[in-house]
Enzyme design. Sequence first.
Site, short mmCIF file in Angstrom:
data_model
loop_
_atom_site.label_atom_id
_atom_site.label_comp_id
_atom_site.label_asym_id
_atom_site.label_seq_id
_atom_site.Cartn_x
_atom_site.Cartn_y
_atom_site.Cartn_z
N ASN A 192 0.98 -1.43 0.34
CA ASN A 192 0.20 0.50 0.20
C ASN A 192 0.77 1.44 0.16
OD1 ASN A 192 -1.83 2.27 1.06
ND2 ASN A 192 -2.98 1.00 1.50
N ASP B 78 -1.15 -4.64 11.31
CA ASP B 78 -1.92 -5.48 11.64
C ASP B 78 -3.79 -4.55 12.34
OD1 ASP B 78 -3.58 -7.10 10.22
OD2 ASP B 78 -3.54 -8.69 11.89
N SER B 79 -4.10 -4.95 11.51
CA SER B 79 -5.47 -4.04 12.38
C SER B 79 -7.33 -4.41 12.28
CB SER B 79 -5.43 -2.43 12.20
OG SER B 79 -5.98 -2.20 10.82
N TYR C 64 -14.85 0.34 8.87
CA TYR C 64 -16.36 0.04 9.64
C TYR C 64 -16.59 1.68 10.56
CZ TYR C 64 -15.49 -4.25 9.70
OH TYR C 64 -15.31 -6.05 9.30
P1 IMP Z 1 -5.77 -2.90 7.90
O1 IMP Z 1 -4.52 -4.50 7.63
O2 IMP Z 1 -4.76 -2.39 8.16
O3 IMP Z 1 -5.36 -2.27 6.33
O4 IMP Z 1 -6.96 -3.07 7.93
C1 IMP Z 1 -7.84 -3.61 8.44
C2 IMP Z 1 -9.56 -3.84 8.31
O5 IMP Z 1 -10.08 -3.45 9.36
C3 IMP Z 1 -9.99 -3.16 7.22
O6 IMP Z 1 -9.80 -3.66 5.98
C4 IMP Z 1 -10.91 -3.19 8.41
O7 IMP Z 1 -12.04 -3.24 7.42
C5 IMP Z 1 -10.84 -2.43 8.99
N1 IMP Z 1 -10.59 -1.30 10.08
C6 IMP Z 1 -8.71 -1.22 10.33
N2 IMP Z 1 -8.90 0.19 10.98
C7 IMP Z 1 -9.61 0.51 10.47
C8 IMP Z 1 -10.58 2.04 10.79
O8 IMP Z 1 -9.68 2.84 10.66
N3 IMP Z 1 -10.92 2.29 10.29
C9 IMP Z 1 -12.21 1.44 9.79
N4 IMP Z 1 -12.19 0.16 9.32
C10 IMP Z 1 -10.52 0.17 9.95
#
Ligand code: IMP
Length: 203
Positions: free
Chosen positions: A14, A73-74, A158
């Site tokens: 990304n 990771d989130s 979300y």
């Molecule tokens: P990533 O792995 O950090 O790109 O995010 C994993 C998923 O968690 C995202 O596709 C969202 O569905 C959710 N997510 C993580 N952080 C956020 C946020 O700040 N707002 C909304 N959704 C989030």
Amino acid sequence: MNTAFNKLVLASSNEGKCREFAQLLAPLAIDIVTQASLGVTEAEEPYATFVENALIKARHASRHTGLPALADDSGLCIEALNGAPGVLSARYAGEPKSDARNNARLIEQLQDATNRRARYVCVLVLTHAADDPAPLIACGEWQGEIIASPRGSNGFGYDPYFLLPDGRTAAEMAAEEKNAVSHRGVATRVLMAQLRQRLSENG
Ligand code: IMP
């Protein structure tokens, strides 16, 4: 292990995330490049916890580049759903990834729930090498609750359903305001403090 370095690989393809981290790392004189720009494919994320998935991603990037690596990771954890969607947040409603379908599934799952407490979680891991025995690990959390009808058009995922104690949803906040308090903002600041400490120890 020598923990001083001036170049870091981001375990993500990304470019937007890369630009954000590049700004944060600039004062430390650290260059950052995406793993995709070095020909590294994305790692599998087979685990049930954010920390394990962030760690495997960072290790994978370090192993394939020989560089220190940063991974994140989130996701969203809902109390009434035993922490779901958790590490499955991006694909809660299956493939292909869709925020709209994920949100629809979440609202349906919480239809009869009185406890609507939720938190966003972000874990950042920095490995100095693939076999680093002491990677830096930082975690940030952001508490809120899930409302039944969306509000706001900022943010992503979300956010239109994530209500803060001040009565606004995350999608009703400006980006800078969200970064100042969000799970990602907190984890990033914690990691930067750890990194400064490590680098200063290294002279
Ligand atoms: P990533 O792995 O950090 O790109 O995010 C994993 C998923 O968690 C995202 O596709 C969202 O569905 C959710 N997510 C993580 N952080 C956020 C946020 O700040 N707002 C909304 N959704 C989030």
